[in-house]
Scaffold this active site. Sequence first.
Site, PDB file in Angstrom:
ATOM      1  N   TYR A 151      35.129  50.313  55.699  1.00  0.00           N
ATOM      2  CA  TYR A 151      36.467  50.631  55.199  1.00  0.00           C
ATOM      3  C   TYR A 151      36.416  51.787  54.203  1.00  0.00           C
ATOM      4  CZ  TYR A 151      41.157  49.871  53.271  1.00  0.00           C
ATOM      5  OH  TYR A 151      42.468  50.028  52.849  1.00  0.00           O
ATOM      6  N   GLU A 153      34.070  54.119  53.514  1.00  0.00           N
ATOM      7  CA  GLU A 153      33.644  55.407  54.051  1.00  0.00           C
ATOM      8  C   GLU A 153      34.554  55.877  55.183  1.00  0.00           C
ATOM      9  OE1 GLU A 153      31.906  56.990  52.228  1.00  0.00           O
ATOM     10  OE2 GLU A 153      29.808  56.426  52.068  1.00  0.00           O
ATOM     11  N   ASN A 196      45.583  34.721  48.338  1.00  0.00           N
ATOM     12  CA  ASN A 196      44.661  33.586  48.219  1.00  0.00           C
ATOM     13  C   ASN A 196      45.116  32.604  47.147  1.00  0.00           C
ATOM     14  OD1 ASN A 196      42.789  34.107  50.176  1.00  0.00           O
ATOM     15  ND2 ASN A 196      41.084  34.502  48.794  1.00  0.00           N
ATOM     16  N   GLN A 215      36.441  40.542  36.077  1.00  0.00           N
ATOM     17  CA  GLN A 215      36.702  41.812  36.743  1.00  0.00           C
ATOM     18  C   GLN A 215      38.211  42.056  36.750  1.00  0.00           C
ATOM     19  OE1 GLN A 215      35.668  38.985  38.154  1.00  0.00           O
ATOM     20  NE2 GLN A 215      35.877  38.977  40.390  1.00  0.00           N
ATOM     21  N   GLN A 282      35.982  46.994  38.015  1.00  0.00           N
ATOM     22  CA  GLN A 282      37.235  47.473  37.431  1.00  0.00           C
ATOM     23  C   GLN A 282      37.979  48.313  38.456  1.00  0.00           C
ATOM     24  OE1 GLN A 282      35.537  49.477  33.883  1.00  0.00           O
ATOM     25  NE2 GLN A 282      36.871  48.166  32.678  1.00  0.00           N
TER      26      GLN A 282
END
Length: 323
Positions: A151, A153, A196, A215, A282
């Site tokens: 995804y 690249e 989710n 995160q 981040q």
Amino acid sequence: MTKLYESRKRILVTGGAGFLGSHLIDRLLRDGNEVVCADNLFTGSKRNIDHLHTNPRFEFLRHDVCFPLYVEVDEIYNLACPASPIHYQHDPVQTTKTSVHGAINMLGLAKRLRCKILQASTSEVYGDPFIHPQTEEYWGNVNPIGPRSCYDEGKRCAETLFFDYHRQHNLKIKVMRIFNTYGPRMHPNDGRVVSNFIMQALRGEHLTIYGKGDQTRSFCYVDDLIDGMVRLMDSSDEITGPINIGNPVEFTIKELAEEITARVRSKSSLVFLPLPLDDPKQRQPDISRAQAILNWSPKMQLREGLEHTIRYFETFLDRDDDR
């Protein structure tokens, strides 16, 4: 009546049955345009566009952008590609083909028609960034051989193709880097954090957090995102991008989980699992360029946007229960 038809555009939206694509089509139709939706329904859903089939200005084509498409249109929005890790890792080779071959086919169509084309790129081109927040000048920190590479690249290569067509063929291009977006019509099982958490909370299940939950992500409501996309397409031809479109307000994943359980009034507890490989720590857009060039900033606050999204998933569950 003549002026109406003169101002009406015929617009192709690839990936138009998906989450973002269907909202974009709604906006384009409200603006008075004709829309051709092309989607192979791998991750898109007819449910997202069912309400449009009686609209005489809407046309649906079941088509895979990995193959050429021959239509006559005035503009192209290229949104076709699985966007969640669960879906794009299901068939990573096909994901790369969709980004690269899809870009080549849509650019070829735009070249033949001499029309503007917008690429829906992604904040994933920044990878696991060393610079925070991310500006458009940042080249990113991307693993080219990891499980997310198909995804990341693929989208980076699509951007390369867009700018090469612009330089080589003087094609009118727009490149938009989309940051985390949420809202009604998200796929309930796409593995993305907002859907989710909402589905788990509504079902009374534990909310699964990967890593420690520290995160960060920045969450943009879908209506704001679509407004930025249309503004970019309608901007002057000199503005090619890339331009970040997202909400710069940053939240930790744990904060998001706690906000959703509070909105749902769920007693679900949090469960912490290992962090997936290459998951960015981040993610926050610098939107200075969008503010200056497009006069665009997001308006919807997370709390209000989550209320709209939760109501959608509640009706989604109700429909499933009726089957």
